[in-house]
Write a protein that holds these residues in place. Structure first.
Motif, short mmCIF file in Angstrom:
data_model
loop_
_atom_site.label_atom_id
_atom_site.label_comp_id
_atom_site.label_asym_id
_atom_site.label_seq_id
_atom_site.Cartn_x
_atom_site.Cartn_y
_atom_site.Cartn_z
N GLU A 20 5.02 21.73 -73.62
CA GLU A 20 3.84 22.33 -73.00
C GLU A 20 3.00 21.26 -72.30
O GLU A 20 2.48 21.47 -71.20
N SER A 21 2.87 20.09 -72.95
CA SER A 21 2.09 19.01 -72.33
C SER A 21 2.78 18.51 -71.06
O SER A 21 2.14 18.20 -70.06
N ARG A 22 4.10 18.43 -71.10
CA ARG A 22 4.84 17.97 -69.91
C ARG A 22 4.67 18.96 -68.76
O ARG A 22 4.48 18.56 -67.60
N ALA A 23 4.69 20.27 -69.11
CA ALA A 23 4.53 21.28 -68.06
C ALA A 23 3.14 21.19 -67.42
O ALA A 23 3.00 21.32 -66.20
N ARG A 24 2.12 20.94 -68.28
CA ARG A 24 0.77 20.86 -67.72
C ARG A 24 0.63 19.62 -66.85
O ARG A 24 0.04 19.66 -65.77
N LEU A 25 1.20 18.49 -67.29
CA LEU A 25 1.11 17.27 -66.50
C LEU A 25 1.87 17.43 -65.18
O LEU A 25 1.47 16.91 -64.14
N ALA A 26 2.99 18.19 -65.21
CA ALA A 26 3.75 18.43 -63.99
C ALA A 26 2.90 19.19 -62.97
O ALA A 26 3.01 18.96 -61.76
N ASP A 27 2.05 20.12 -63.47
CA ASP A 27 1.16 20.83 -62.54
C ASP A 27 0.18 19.87 -61.88
O ASP A 27 -0.26 20.09 -60.74
N LEU A 28 -0.20 18.80 -62.60
CA LEU A 28 -1.22 17.88 -62.09
C LEU A 28 -0.65 16.82 -61.16
O LEU A 28 -1.28 16.45 -60.17
N VAL A 29 0.54 16.30 -61.50
CA VAL A 29 1.07 15.16 -60.72
C VAL A 29 2.41 15.45 -60.08
O VAL A 29 2.93 14.62 -59.33
N GLY A 30 3.05 16.59 -60.40
CA GLY A 30 4.37 16.90 -59.88
C GLY A 30 5.45 16.52 -60.85
O GLY A 30 5.47 15.37 -61.35
N ALA A 31 6.37 17.44 -61.12
CA ALA A 31 7.42 17.20 -62.11
C ALA A 31 8.33 16.04 -61.72
O ALA A 31 8.81 15.29 -62.56
N ALA A 32 8.55 15.85 -60.43
CA ALA A 32 9.46 14.79 -59.97
C ALA A 32 8.88 13.41 -60.22
O ALA A 32 9.61 12.41 -60.18
N ASN A 33 7.57 13.34 -60.43
CA ASN A 33 6.92 12.04 -60.62
C ASN A 33 6.84 11.64 -62.09
O ASN A 33 6.30 10.58 -62.41
N ILE A 34 7.35 12.47 -63.02
CA ILE A 34 7.39 12.15 -64.44
C ILE A 34 8.78 11.62 -64.75
O ILE A 34 9.78 12.33 -64.63
N GLU A 35 8.86 10.35 -65.12
CA GLU A 35 10.16 9.71 -65.29
C GLU A 35 10.65 9.73 -66.75
O GLU A 35 11.85 9.61 -67.00
N ALA A 36 9.77 9.85 -67.71
CA ALA A 36 10.19 9.86 -69.13
C ALA A 36 9.03 10.39 -69.98
O ALA A 36 7.89 10.50 -69.50
N ASP A 37 9.36 10.76 -71.21
CA ASP A 37 8.29 11.20 -72.13
C ASP A 37 8.62 10.71 -73.54
O ASP A 37 9.77 10.49 -73.89
N ARG A 38 7.61 10.54 -74.31
CA ARG A 38 7.74 10.09 -75.70
C ARG A 38 6.67 10.80 -76.56
O ARG A 38 5.60 11.16 -76.06
#
Length: 273
Positions: A20-38
């Motif tokens: 859910e946090s990744r989806a919200r961050l994707a709305d803010l900066v774009g999913a393609a700009n997220i390279e990894a998560d921890r």
């Protein structure tokens, strides 16, 4: 250049999953700009490329509780992130609580001004009279018949009086007298023949083990066996009463083996001289 951002799960009451946090961050900066998560400690970490960082800094992400940090090891604890800045919000409250506690302790140690308490004259109190208590009945332990029966029948003490057949044995769990019981019964017969007007009762007892009804019957049968043994050696039946009382009237504790042995007894009660 890759930079990391994270969001604490408890920020503003947020309780979300990593997805859910990744989806919200994707709305803010774009999913393609997220390279990894921890997921480290109580925070979710996301690696952003340069485009994602620029959108993160220019958008509303920080207002929602997202924090930018630059860590060589994204698995490091988030307990004190480098980018958080300043003191934790709870630290001033902790310091205030410590100061309040110290002030309370200092006040108690001072004790305040000493005030002399006025002397109070106390009147003498006479002790209350002891209440009248009825005398408790004396519990009589039967005396062995072999040593006390003859002297009692020759005296003037009132009846009834209890004696115990000492060394009078029965077969195990039976009312049948043991082989050596005839000598014990014979000694009592000699005394009763010397006092032909004496009437006696034979009372059988058991300990507390077993069924109450079975104990009562066993005690009655044993008293009857002793009565018959007395009659067989010449004592008239109308001079003897046989009765069984089971586990009633213990003379010792039924909590010990010795006490139980004492309670398994046969008594001779002098009813009349």
């Amino acid at each position: 250049m890759t930079r990391w951002v994270y969001i604490l799960q408890e920020v503003a009451g947020i309780t979300t999953t990593l997805a859910e946090s990744r989806a919200r961050l994707a709305d803010l900066v774009g999913a393609a700009n997220i390279e990894a998560d921890r997921h480290v400690d109580n925070a979710f970490h996301f690696a952003l490329n340069q485009t994602g960082i620029e959108r993160f800094r220019s958008g509303p992400a920080k207002a929602e509780g997202w924090v930018e940090h630059d860590r060589a090891d994204p698995w490091a604890s988030t307990a004190a992130p480098a980018a958080a800045g300043g003191l934790p919000k709870w630290l001033p409250w902790l310091l205030l609580a410590v100061l309040a506690l110290l002030a309370i302790l200092a006040f108690r140690s001072c004790g305040g001004p000493k005030v002399d308490a006025p002397e109070v004259e106390t009147a003498a109190v006479e002790p209350l009279p002891a209440p009248d208590m009825p005398a408790l009945p004396k519990i009589e332990t039967p005396q062995p018949a072999s040593t006390g029966l003859a002297s009692y029948l020759e005296g003037t003490e009132p009846t009834p009086r209890r004696f115990i057949f000492d060394n009078l044995n029965y077969e195990t769990d039976s009312a049948r007298l043991a082989a050596d019981a005839s000598n014990v019964v014979g000694a009592i017969v000699v005394i009763l023949k010397q006092h032909p007007t004496a009437r006696v009762g034979v009372v059988g007892y058991t300990d507390s083990e077993g069924d109450d009804a079975a104990n009562l019957k066993l005690s009655q049968d044993r008293a009857t066996s002793v009565s018959q043994a007395l009659q067989a050696q010449g004592i008239a039946a109308d001079r003897i009463e046989a009765r069984g009382l089971g586990e009633a009237d213990p003379i010792a504790s039924n909590e010990t083996a010795d006490g139980k042995a004492q309670n398994r007894r046969t008594e001779l009660v002098v009813l009349a001289r």
